[in-house]
Design a protein around this motif. Structure first.
Motif, PDB file in Angstrom:
ATOM      1  N   LYS A  69      -7.674   5.220  -4.509  1.00  0.00           N
ATOM      2  CA  LYS A  69      -8.478   6.301  -4.253  1.00  0.00           C
ATOM      3  C   LYS A  69      -7.806   7.521  -3.953  1.00  0.00           C
ATOM      4  N   THR A  70      -8.443   8.750  -4.155  1.00  0.00           N
ATOM      5  CA  THR A  70      -7.736   9.888  -3.753  1.00  0.00           C
ATOM      6  C   THR A  70      -8.172  10.409  -2.292  1.00  0.00           C
TER       7      THR A  70
ATOM      8  N   SER B 141       1.017  -1.107   0.189  1.00  0.00           N
ATOM      9  CA  SER B 141       0.094   0.023  -0.045  1.00  0.00           C
ATOM     10  C   SER B 141       0.872   1.226   0.040  1.00  0.00           C
ATOM     11  N   GLY B 142       0.223   2.323  -0.527  1.00  0.00           N
ATOM     12  CA  GLY B 142       1.025   3.483  -0.412  1.00  0.00           C
ATOM     13  C   GLY B 142       0.582   4.635  -1.662  1.00  0.00           C
ATOM     14  N   TYR B 143       1.064   5.834  -1.584  1.00  0.00           N
ATOM     15  CA  TYR B 143       0.741   6.651  -2.586  1.00  0.00           C
ATOM     16  C   TYR B 143       1.523   6.568  -3.737  1.00  0.00           C
TER      17      TYR B 143
ATOM     18  N   LEU C 112     -10.325   6.836 -12.228  1.00  0.00           N
ATOM     19  CA  LEU C 112     -10.012   5.716 -11.519  1.00  0.00           C
ATOM     20  C   LEU C 112     -11.210   4.544 -11.741  1.00  0.00           C
ATOM     21  N   SER C 113     -12.134   4.666 -12.560  1.00  0.00           N
ATOM     22  CA  SER C 113     -12.913   3.780 -13.062  1.00  0.00           C
ATOM     23  C   SER C 113     -12.663   2.910 -14.051  1.00  0.00           C
ATOM     24  N   GLY C 114     -11.378   3.221 -14.819  1.00  0.00           N
ATOM     25  CA  GLY C 114     -11.123   2.551 -15.901  1.00  0.00           C
ATOM     26  C   GLY C 114     -10.598   1.192 -15.609  1.00  0.00           C
TER      27      GLY C 114
ATOM     28  N   LEU D  84      -3.101  10.314  -4.765  1.00  0.00           N
ATOM     29  CA  LEU D  84      -3.555   8.996  -5.207  1.00  0.00           C
ATOM     30  C   LEU D  84      -3.016   7.860  -4.442  1.00  0.00           C
ATOM     31  N   TRP D  85      -3.716   7.027  -3.746  1.00  0.00           N
ATOM     32  CA  TRP D  85      -3.305   6.016  -2.755  1.00  0.00           C
ATOM     33  C   TRP D  85      -3.781   4.766  -3.396  1.00  0.00           C
TER      34      TRP D  85
END
Length: 191
Positions: free
Chosen positions: A83-84, A27-29, A56-58, A89-90
């Motif tokens: 998610k942002t 996990s991360g940015y 982010l939906s693509g 952006l994470w």
């Protein structure tokens, strides 16, 4: 608009974690908003908070070093969550424990040997600012293709070349506009 660009993320840090069910995650940015990245001396760019709106939906993949043969996760399959938030952006990548490449990367991130990122995108909207001795681009909207955990978060030569050419074109157009204005003034003065 340029095609298939990558940008480095030198402020992002990744972590590994194991949830209660035994699943492993990285996990991360993947992007930090409003941080200035140097493209080449005298030229910088940053990512605006709006850059990933509707992006982010693509069908987005998590890769290793932008290598399309090393897929870590995919939002379409539920193994990549993006998610942002106010910072950037994470992403959360669920590691396939039967994939030795993924497990090797997980262990490298866990040890701290690999801790940087990049992402591949097309620019849909950007703002250019000529600051005299320097120039700056603010990327306002992107089409996101992939996020990558990378060993060396550097711009590819094509990206640097694209920005250098774009800057040369902008400066040439500005010089042409100034030249045309001066010519019109001179013609007006003669008549």
């Amino acid at each position: 608009m340029r095609n298939n660009r990558q940008i480095r993320c030198n402020l992002a840090q990744f972590e590994t974690r194991e949830d209660g069910s035994g699943d492993l995650y990285i996990s991360g940015y993947f992007s930090v908003f409003n941080s200035t990245y140097e493209i080449f001396p005298g030229a910088t760019e940053s990512i605006a908070e709006t850059a990933f709106d509707d992006a982010l939906s693509g069908d987005i993949r998590a890769l290793v070093n932008h290598d399309t043969t090393l897929v870590l996760g995919r939002n379409k399959s539920g193994t990549l969550t993006l998610k942002t938030d106010a910072r950037g952006l994470w992403g959360d990548i669920k590691i396939n424990q039967k994939d030795m490449d993924a497990m090797n990367l997980y262990e490298r991130v866990k040890r701290g040997d690999v801790d940087q990122c990049s992402f591949g995108f097309d620019i849909l909207d950007e703002e250019f600012e000529d600051r005299g001795s320097t120039v700056h681009w603010t990327i306002r909207k992107v089409k996101l293709y992939e996020v990558s955990v990378v060993t060396f978060p550097a711009y590819e030569d094509t990206s640097v070349s694209a920005r250098s050419k774009q800057l040369a074109d902008i400066r040439k157009r500005s010089a042409d506009v100034l030249k045309n204005k001066l010519m019109l003034k001179l013609k007006g003065a003669k008549e």
